[in-house]
Design a protein around this motif. Structure first.
Motif, PDB file in Angstrom:
ATOM      1  N   LEU A  73      13.652  67.292  71.896  1.00 23.09           N
ATOM      2  CA  LEU A  73      12.613  68.361  71.733  1.00 23.09           C
ATOM      3  C   LEU A  73      13.412  69.655  72.336  1.00 23.09           C
ATOM      4  N   GLN A  74      14.329  69.618  73.065  1.00 16.50           N
ATOM      5  CA  GLN A  74      15.004  70.985  73.752  1.00 16.50           C
ATOM      6  C   GLN A  74      15.778  71.697  72.742  1.00 16.50           C
ATOM      7  N   LEU A 131      20.088  75.061  74.563  1.00 18.18           N
ATOM      8  CA  LEU A 131      21.244  74.363  74.435  1.00 18.18           C
ATOM      9  C   LEU A 131      22.442  73.969  75.376  1.00 18.18           C
ATOM     10  N   ALA A 132      22.676  74.799  76.277  1.00 17.79           N
ATOM     11  CA  ALA A 132      23.783  74.835  77.196  1.00 17.79           C
ATOM     12  C   ALA A 132      23.075  73.808  78.533  1.00 17.79           C
ATOM     13  N   GLU A 133      21.849  73.743  78.633  1.00 15.37           N
ATOM     14  CA  GLU A 133      21.424  72.951  79.843  1.00 15.37           C
ATOM     15  C   GLU A 133      21.517  71.389  79.447  1.00 15.37           C
ATOM     16  N   HIS A 137      21.153  67.429  76.171  1.00 19.09           N
ATOM     17  CA  HIS A 137      21.858  66.324  75.903  1.00 19.09           C
ATOM     18  C   HIS A 137      22.896  66.272  77.151  1.00 19.09           C
ATOM     19  N   PRO A 138      22.929  64.860  77.536  1.00 21.70           N
ATOM     20  CA  PRO A 138      23.826  64.401  78.715  1.00 21.70           C
ATOM     21  C   PRO A 138      25.315  64.827  78.349  1.00 21.70           C
ATOM     22  N   ASP A 139      25.706  64.641  77.299  1.00 18.09           N
ATOM     23  CA  ASP A 139      27.038  64.948  77.036  1.00 18.09           C
ATOM     24  C   ASP A 139      27.389  66.463  76.616  1.00 18.09           C
ATOM     25  N   ALA A 140      28.407  67.027  77.230  1.00 18.59           N
ATOM     26  CA  ALA A 140      28.661  68.348  77.229  1.00 18.59           C
ATOM     27  C   ALA A 140      29.356  68.700  75.801  1.00 18.59           C
ATOM     28  N   LEU A 146      26.280  71.510  69.454  1.00 14.57           N
ATOM     29  CA  LEU A 146      24.928  72.195  69.109  1.00 14.57           C
ATOM     30  C   LEU A 146      24.960  73.495  68.981  1.00 14.57           C
ATOM     31  N   VAL A 147      25.810  74.105  70.152  1.00 10.79           N
ATOM     32  CA  VAL A 147      25.785  75.658  70.064  1.00 10.79           C
ATOM     33  C   VAL A 147      26.430  76.125  69.010  1.00 10.79           C
ATOM     34  N   ALA A 148      27.644  75.505  68.572  1.00 11.64           N
ATOM     35  CA  ALA A 148      28.416  75.865  67.632  1.00 11.64           C
ATOM     36  C   ALA A 148      27.769  75.981  66.094  1.00 11.64           C
ATOM     37  N   GLU A 149      26.659  74.841  66.040  1.00 16.89           N
ATOM     38  CA  GLU A 149      26.032  74.709  64.788  1.00 16.89           C
ATOM     39  C   GLU A 149      24.968  75.840  64.738  1.00 16.89           C
TER      40      GLU A 149
END
Length: 300
Positions: A73-74, A131-133, A137-140, A146-149
């Motif tokens: 959802l986030q 997306l940075a939170e 997702h627990p995996d950085a 996701l940020v790059a996408e």
């Protein structure tokens, strides 16, 4: 109500609730306190409207890999913030100059142009904060992907660049190939990113990601084709925004080149292409299949 309609109403409700909670001064704070007028404009441009189709694609693509809706959802909310920003800016007098969006005054009409620009800027910026939170997702490493996408889908090689090409086409004219490139960037790139982000969240391998990318690109073409057909055939009341503006503004579309009937046939072929890209997936991809069919059904 069909299963697809349930999915559509479910994501719309979930995103509306998340937007309502997130677009508040307490959640948007930085070194200073967000001005009330800016927050109000952000809310005006985001709440009470839209089918939330891009968040739906994030959710459906993640579900292919067994991820439930709450877990995606986030990221889905981040995509919707970018979409809402793009609508606010597209409606500006310097862009498409629209007074109506989702049946209500556009942000620059309800507030003013400067506030509309800043509201769009803020929505875009906060999308990447979401997306940075760690909650996203627990995996950085996944969060960075996701940020790059989302950046690729919304930046100069994606949505923003597509808008620039659209503006250039009004004065220079386009070939059919150039129309396709412009639309793949302006509209298709964020749809493509939505699907890929869901796949990344779900842990897709390279083969699955490639298949879903092909689906997302075809689905983006189908969505834009349906939109162009509706601009010619639908009423302002039905669409909740002005129609017939593409031709008046000299916009370059496939419909203007080949006509509504041929474009409608091409739409059907494009949806078939999108569904064919999902051949390697079982019933878990049925949601994506139904969304592609829905894109075509919008134009009828």
């Amino acid at each position: 109500m069909t299963d697809f309609q349930t999915q559509l109403s479910g994501i719309a409700k979930a995103i509306e609730e998340e937007l309502d909670a997130y677009l508040a001064a307490a959640r948007l704070g930085g070194p200073g306190t967000p001005p009330d007028r800016l927050v109000a404009a952000m809310r005006h441009g985001s709440l009470n409207g839209g089918k939330r189709l891009r968040p739906l694609l994030v959710r459906q693509a993640a579900a292919v890999f067994g991820m439930d809706g709450a877990a995606s959802l986030q990221a889905a909310l981040a995509v919707e913030l970018v979409h809402c920003y793009s609508l606010i800016h597209d409606d500006l007098p310097a862009m498409d100059d629209d007074d109506l969006r989702r049946g209500q005054p556009t942000v620059h009409k309800a507030f003013d142009e400067a506030t509309a620009i800043l509201a769009g800027d803020s929505l875009l910026t906060h999308a990447f904060a979401l997306l940075a939170e760690e909650k996203c997702h627990p995996d950085a490493v996944v969060r960075v992907r996701l940020v790059a996408e989302l950046a690729a889908g919304s930046g100069a090689g994606g949505m923003a660049g597509g808008q620039m090409r659209d503006i250039e086409g009004e004065s220079q004219g386009f070939s059919e190939g150039e129309i396709a490139l412009m639309q793949a960037m302006k509209t298709g790139a964020l749809i493509r990113a939505s699907v890929r982000m869901g796949a990344i969240l779900g842990g897709a391998d390279e083969k699955a990601l490639a298949a879903l990318t092909a689906y997302g690109e075809a689905a983006g073409r189908a969505f834009q084709l349906a939109d162009d057909i509706l601009d010619v055939t639908a009423s302002t009341e039905a669409m909740g925004k002005a129609t017939g503006k593409d031709a008046a503004a000299g916009k370059q579309t496939l419909v203007s080149r080949i006509g509504v009937d041929a474009a409608t046939r091409h739409l059907g072929e494009t949806v078939t292409e999108a569904i064919a890209a999902l051949a390697g997936f079982g019933p878990q991809a049925d949601g994506l299949r139904e969304t592609a069919r829905y894109f075509a059904a919008r134009a009828h």
